[in-house]
Structure formats: structure tokens, C-alpha cells
Design a protein around this motif. Structure first.
Motif, PDB file in Angstrom:
ATOM      1  N   ALA A 104      -9.318 -16.453  13.016  1.00 33.16           N
ATOM      2  CA  ALA A 104      -8.830 -17.358  11.974  1.00 33.16           C
ATOM      3  C   ALA A 104      -8.540 -16.605  10.675  1.00 33.16           C
ATOM      4  CB  ALA A 104      -9.850 -18.465  11.735  1.00 33.16           C
ATOM      5  N   LEU A 105      -9.362 -15.583  10.374  1.00 33.69           N
ATOM      6  CA  LEU A 105      -9.119 -14.788   9.167  1.00 33.69           C
ATOM      7  C   LEU A 105      -7.779 -14.074   9.231  1.00 33.69           C
ATOM      8  CD1 LEU A 105     -12.641 -13.191   8.539  1.00 33.69           C
ATOM      9  CD2 LEU A 105     -11.522 -14.986   7.202  1.00 33.69           C
ATOM     10  N   HIS A 106      -7.317 -13.803  10.449  1.00 36.31           N
ATOM     11  CA  HIS A 106      -6.026 -13.141  10.633  1.00 36.31           C
ATOM     12  C   HIS A 106      -4.903 -14.137  10.893  1.00 36.31           C
ATOM     13  CE1 HIS A 106      -7.482  -8.964  10.709  1.00 36.31           C
ATOM     14  NE2 HIS A 106      -8.556  -9.456  11.301  1.00 36.31           N
ATOM     15  N   GLY A 107      -5.202 -15.433  10.725  1.00 31.53           N
ATOM     16  CA  GLY A 107      -4.177 -16.453  10.857  1.00 31.53           C
ATOM     17  C   GLY A 107      -3.879 -16.873  12.277  1.00 31.53           C
ATOM     18  N   HIS A 108      -4.805 -16.678  13.203  1.00 35.35           N
ATOM     19  CA  HIS A 108      -4.596 -17.063  14.602  1.00 35.35           C
ATOM     20  C   HIS A 108      -5.706 -18.009  15.048  1.00 35.35           C
ATOM     21  CE1 HIS A 108      -1.632 -13.855  14.763  1.00 35.35           C
ATOM     22  NE2 HIS A 108      -2.551 -12.997  14.366  1.00 35.35           N
ATOM     23  N   ASP A 109      -5.395 -18.803  16.067  1.00 41.04           N
ATOM     24  CA  ASP A 109      -6.474 -19.578  16.669  1.00 41.04           C
ATOM     25  C   ASP A 109      -7.034 -18.793  17.844  1.00 41.04           C
ATOM     26  OD1 ASP A 109      -4.902 -20.055  19.000  1.00 41.04           O
ATOM     27  OD2 ASP A 109      -4.039 -21.854  18.089  1.00 41.04           O
ATOM     28  N   ALA A 110      -8.149 -19.278  18.387  1.00 42.87           N
ATOM     29  CA  ALA A 110      -8.857 -18.527  19.417  1.00 42.87           C
ATOM     30  C   ALA A 110      -7.996 -18.305  20.655  1.00 42.87           C
ATOM     31  CB  ALA A 110     -10.147 -19.257  19.789  1.00 42.87           C
ATOM     32  N   ARG A 111      -7.153 -19.298  20.987  1.00 43.41           N
ATOM     33  CA  ARG A 111      -6.355 -19.184  22.209  1.00 43.41           C
ATOM     34  C   ARG A 111      -5.269 -18.128  22.056  1.00 43.41           C
ATOM     35  NH1 ARG A 111      -1.668 -21.121  23.584  1.00 43.41           N
ATOM     36  NH2 ARG A 111      -1.592 -22.431  21.705  1.00 43.41           N
ATOM     37  N   THR A 112      -4.511 -18.207  20.962  1.00 42.63           N
ATOM     38  CA  THR A 112      -3.414 -17.247  20.781  1.00 42.63           C
ATOM     39  C   THR A 112      -3.946 -15.838  20.509  1.00 42.63           C
ATOM     40  OG1 THR A 112      -3.274 -17.764  18.407  1.00 42.63           O
ATOM     41  CG2 THR A 112      -1.867 -19.038  19.911  1.00 42.63           C
ATOM     42  N   ALA A 113      -5.153 -15.733  19.951  1.00 40.78           N
ATOM     43  CA  ALA A 113      -5.709 -14.411  19.675  1.00 40.78           C
ATOM     44  C   ALA A 113      -6.293 -13.767  20.930  1.00 40.78           C
ATOM     45  CB  ALA A 113      -6.796 -14.523  18.602  1.00 40.78           C
ATOM     46  N   GLY A 114      -6.442 -14.561  22.007  1.00 45.76           N
ATOM     47  CA  GLY A 114      -6.972 -14.002  23.234  1.00 45.76           C
ATOM     48  C   GLY A 114      -8.466 -13.770  23.210  1.00 45.76           C
ATOM     49  N   VAL A 115      -9.222 -14.679  22.561  1.00 44.54           N
ATOM     50  CA  VAL A 115     -10.672 -14.517  22.452  1.00 44.54           C
ATOM     51  C   VAL A 115     -11.330 -14.428  23.824  1.00 44.54           C
ATOM     52  CG1 VAL A 115     -12.803 -15.710  21.789  1.00 44.54           C
ATOM     53  CG2 VAL A 115     -10.923 -15.496  20.146  1.00 44.54           C
ATOM     54  N   ASP A 116     -10.937 -15.328  24.729  1.00 44.79           N
ATOM     55  CA  ASP A 116     -11.560 -15.319  26.066  1.00 44.79           C
ATOM     56  C   ASP A 116     -11.242 -14.017  26.813  1.00 44.79           C
ATOM     57  OD1 ASP A 116     -12.737 -17.762  25.682  1.00 44.79           O
ATOM     58  OD2 ASP A 116     -11.147 -18.899  26.693  1.00 44.79           O
ATOM     59  N   ASP A 117     -10.028 -13.512  26.637  1.00 45.96           N
ATOM     60  CA  ASP A 117      -9.658 -12.252  27.290  1.00 45.96           C
ATOM     61  C   ASP A 117     -10.493 -11.094  26.757  1.00 45.96           C
ATOM     62  OD1 ASP A 117      -7.731 -13.581  28.765  1.00 45.96           O
ATOM     63  OD2 ASP A 117      -6.109 -13.111  27.361  1.00 45.96           O
ATOM     64  N   VAL A 118     -10.730 -11.096  25.445  1.00 52.13           N
ATOM     65  CA  VAL A 118     -11.523 -10.035  24.832  1.00 52.13           C
ATOM     66  C   VAL A 118     -12.974 -10.097  25.312  1.00 52.13           C
ATOM     67  CG1 VAL A 118     -12.531  -9.254  22.644  1.00 52.13           C
ATOM     68  CG2 VAL A 118     -10.077  -9.702  22.800  1.00 52.13           C
ATOM     69  N   LEU A 119     -13.529 -11.303  25.378  1.00 53.46           N
ATOM     70  CA  LEU A 119     -14.900 -11.457  25.870  1.00 53.46           C
ATOM     71  C   LEU A 119     -15.035 -10.932  27.299  1.00 53.46           C
ATOM     72  CD1 LEU A 119     -15.686 -14.995  24.432  1.00 53.46           C
ATOM     73  CD2 LEU A 119     -16.872 -12.875  23.828  1.00 53.46           C
ATOM     74  N   GLU A 120     -14.017 -11.191  28.099  1.00 50.75           N
ATOM     75  CA  GLU A 120     -14.050 -10.681  29.476  1.00 50.75           C
ATOM     76  C   GLU A 120     -13.932  -9.161  29.484  1.00 50.75           C
ATOM     77  OE1 GLU A 120     -11.714 -11.218  33.748  1.00 50.75           O
ATOM     78  OE2 GLU A 120     -11.057 -12.333  31.971  1.00 50.75           O
ATOM     79  N   GLU A 121     -13.099  -8.615  28.610  1.00 47.23           N
ATOM     80  CA  GLU A 121     -12.882  -7.171  28.603  1.00 47.23           C
ATOM     81  C   GLU A 121     -14.150  -6.410  28.237  1.00 47.23           C
ATOM     82  OE1 GLU A 121      -9.582  -3.904  27.121  1.00 47.23           O
ATOM     83  OE2 GLU A 121      -9.524  -5.936  26.299  1.00 47.23           O
ATOM     84  N   VAL A 122     -14.949  -6.960  27.325  1.00 44.92           N
ATOM     85  CA  VAL A 122     -16.178  -6.265  26.929  1.00 44.92           C
ATOM     86  C   VAL A 122     -17.393  -6.743  27.712  1.00 44.92           C
ATOM     87  CG1 VAL A 122     -15.320  -5.747  24.616  1.00 44.92           C
ATOM     88  CG2 VAL A 122     -16.602  -7.866  25.001  1.00 44.92           C
ATOM     89  N   GLY A 123     -17.169  -7.587  28.724  1.00 42.91           N
ATOM     90  CA  GLY A 123     -18.245  -7.977  29.620  1.00 42.91           C
ATOM     91  C   GLY A 123     -19.229  -8.975  29.061  1.00 42.91           C
TER      92      GLY A 123
END
Length: 340
Positions: A104-123
């Protein structure tokens, strides 16, 4: 056409009062390279990483990051991410909420920022909805790495990213960093773990008392003119010991490591002399079951280059910061008007 480096520093100096934290430091990191930063406590590693993240400014020298000169403002170009002294996280929020807040600080929501993808990438998918206050140190480190990935950085600056990781977590983080570098991201990381640096880095810079004492490929640290201690395990320990004693340039140094294990021989030698011993063992029909450095080439070089006696020798042959002539062009300390 030569590709511009992701990072280039020339003659960087930084002082805190009378303490010289960085003394004429040069650093060059190519695009897509994982570059290790090594040094004893107080060597200036954290100060240098802080400069790269825009948390401080140099007193003199020239610094270019991603092709952009960095001036005397607390800022760095877009495309730089990382952390120093551990990632800053909200302990009362979950892992997913932490990353969503950063997005959000970078002007994105969690979906467009790929939060779930990042969580998966770092396990961390399985603990995505757990509050960070209950995370172990290693889990917080992985979440901090995930936070840096949200911005899709071109230069990643990490301070002890393997701190607190168990073997599974370390392998996971190594995989993430290796993939990032393969995709063109440049990475500067500091670590006290020589095995991490040797597994990840193509080049390293060793600092001691604010100065660069080595910078270059890891292969140069294993040069044939440096003696290393090796563990030698064979099918015939008695004959192996006799052959070692008879081979020129080989020294048996079991006593330096306490009582030797049964069947284990520890020898000190240059690489060519060690090769000759191996040839003799093979000719004698002795099976070589293990030949490993007691101390890795990087750790041996680190100890050799950062010992007080070695530093004294270098300082006697190199000018101090005060003795150097005009500082390099770029960042300079300018006299300030009274009251500024």
C-alpha cells in the motif's frame, strides 16, 4: 558494448566524529552478480550497506547506483531494496498484513503486488496469517526478504540474510537469491557465514578497519601460493602418513587440532605440493576417501587479511585518509556556513 555496473563506488569515506568508518572504499558490482561483503565486527560493513540504501551519505568519494550518481541527499534510485540490522516488521500484524501494508505504501493492493506469490517464494504460505510477534528469527528474515521482493528490485542489499535460518530455510533463501541473480538482479550481502558466501557469491570484498583489503573473485582466494590445512582420509592411514612425511612441502599438523581422529591425517601444504601427495597415494594403490580443507579458502583469507599484524603491514605501506591528496571527484565535504 560494455554493460554498466549495477553499483560502482570510488574512494568512499565516512566518518562519525573522530571515528573513520570507511576509508577510501572502492566497490564494483556487475549486473546479475551476487557480491559478498566480509569483515570483522567494526570493519565498516553496516555503514557501507547503509550508504547503498540511502540511510546515510558519504563524506567524500563517488557513488553510482544503477547508473545514477548518488549525491548528498538521503535517497537512492528506484529499484534498490534491502535491509540493515534485520528487517523492520510490524509484530502485531500477520505476515500477509505486513506485506500488504508495504504494498500500500507503494500504491498497490495486495493482489496486484503479488503478496501471495511472494509468501510462497520465501516459504511462508503456511504461516501467512500468523502474527509476526510469534515468528522465529529465521522466519522474520525470510519475511524481510519477501518484503524486498515486492518492489522487484534491480539491486538488493541484504545484511546477514541467513541469520537464524535452519538448514531448510537456508536452502530456501539460497534458492531465491540464486534465481534473482539469474534473472539479472544484482545482490550485495554481508555475512559472517563463510559457507553461505562461498555457496552464493562469485566475488567478495573483505573490509578491515574501514579499508578494502581484498576485492575480487573467490577463486583468487584459493590461489596456489596460499597454504591451507586439509583433512585426509585414506584406506591406509599409516602409509598415507609416511608418504606425507616424505613429500616435500607437506607438513603434518595433527597436533594443531587436538588428538587426531582414528584414520584422519591433517596436513598443511600449497596446492601443488598437495597434488603431488595425492599422486603418490594413487601410485601406491591407496584409496582417497576424503580431502577437504579444515578451514575454507575464504575463511583462511579472511583470517590472514584481517589479523592485526596484517593490518599493520598494510597501513605502513598505504597512506592514511589524512595523507591522501585531493579527495576523488563526486561526493565531497564542503565547509558549511555558521548556523546551517
Amino acid at each position: 558494448m560494455e554493460t554498466l555496473p549495477a553499483l560502482q563506488a570510488r574512494g568512499i569515506t565516512k566518518c562519525f566524529g573522530d571515528v573513520v568508518a570507511l576509508d577510501g572504499v572502492d566497490l564494483k558490482v556487475a549486473q546479475g552478480q551476487i557480491h559478498g561483503l566480509v569483515g570483522p565486527n567494526g570493519a565498516g560493513k553496516t555503514t557501507l550497506l547503509g550508504l547503498l540504501l540511502g540511510l546515510a551519505v558519504a563524506d567524500s568519494g563517488r557513488l553510482e547506483i544503477l547508473g545514477t550518481p548518488v549525491g548528498r541527499a538521503l535517497t537512492v534510485p528506484d529499484g534498490v531494496a534491502g535491509f540493515v540490522d534485520g528487517p523492520g516488521l510490524y509484530p502485531s500484524l500477520t505476515a500477509r498484513q505486513n506485506l500488504a501494508a508495504l504494498a500500500a505504501l507503494h500504491g498497490h493492493d495486495a493482489r496486484t503486488a503479488g503478496v501471495d506469490d511472494v509468501l510462497e517464494e520465501v516459504g511462508l504460505t503456511d504461516v501467512a496469517d500468523d502474527r509476526v510477534r510469534g515468528f522465529s528469527l529465521g522466519m522474520r528474515q525470510r519475511l524481510g526478504l519477501g518484503a524486498t521482493l515486492l518492489t522487484k528490485p534491480r539491486l538488493l542489499v541484504l545484511d546477514e540474510p541467513s541469520n537464524g535460518l535452519d538448514p531448510v530455510g537456508k536452502r530456501h533463501v539460497h534458492g531465491v537469491l540464486t534465481r534473482l541473480a539469474a534473472d539479472g538482479t544484482s545482490i550485495v550481502l554481508s555475512s559472517h557465514r563463510m559457507d553461505d558466501l562461498e555457496a552464493l557469491c562469485s566475488e567478495v570484498t573483505i573490509l578491515a578497519t574501514g579499508r578494502v583489503v581484498f576485492s575480487g573473485p573467490l577463486s583468487e582466494l584459493a590461489a596456489e601460493n596460499r597454504e591451507l590445512d586439509h583433512r585426509l582420509v585414506t584406506s591406509d592411514p599409516g602409509t598415507a602418513r609416511r608418504l606425507a612425511a616424505e613429500t616435500q612441502g607437506i607438513r603434518i599438523v595433527d597436533d594443531a587440532y587436538g588428538r587426531p581422529e582414528s584414520g584422519v591425517l591433517v596436513v598443511r601444504a600449497l596446492v601443488p605440493d598437495l597434488d603431488e601427495l595425492v599422486r603418490r597415494l594413487v601410485r601406491a594403490g591407496i584409496a582417497l576417501r576424503e580431502l577437504t580443507p579444515v578451514v575454507s579458502p575464504l575463511e583462511a583469507a579472511f583470517l590472514s587479511l584481517t589479523q592485526p599484524s596484517a593490518q599493520a603491514t598494510r597501513q605502513s605501506t598505504n597512506p592514511t585518509a589524512e595523507q591522501r591528496a585531493e579527495p576523488p571527484e563526486g561526493l565531497r565535504t564542503e565547509p558549511q556556513e555558521a548556523g546551517r
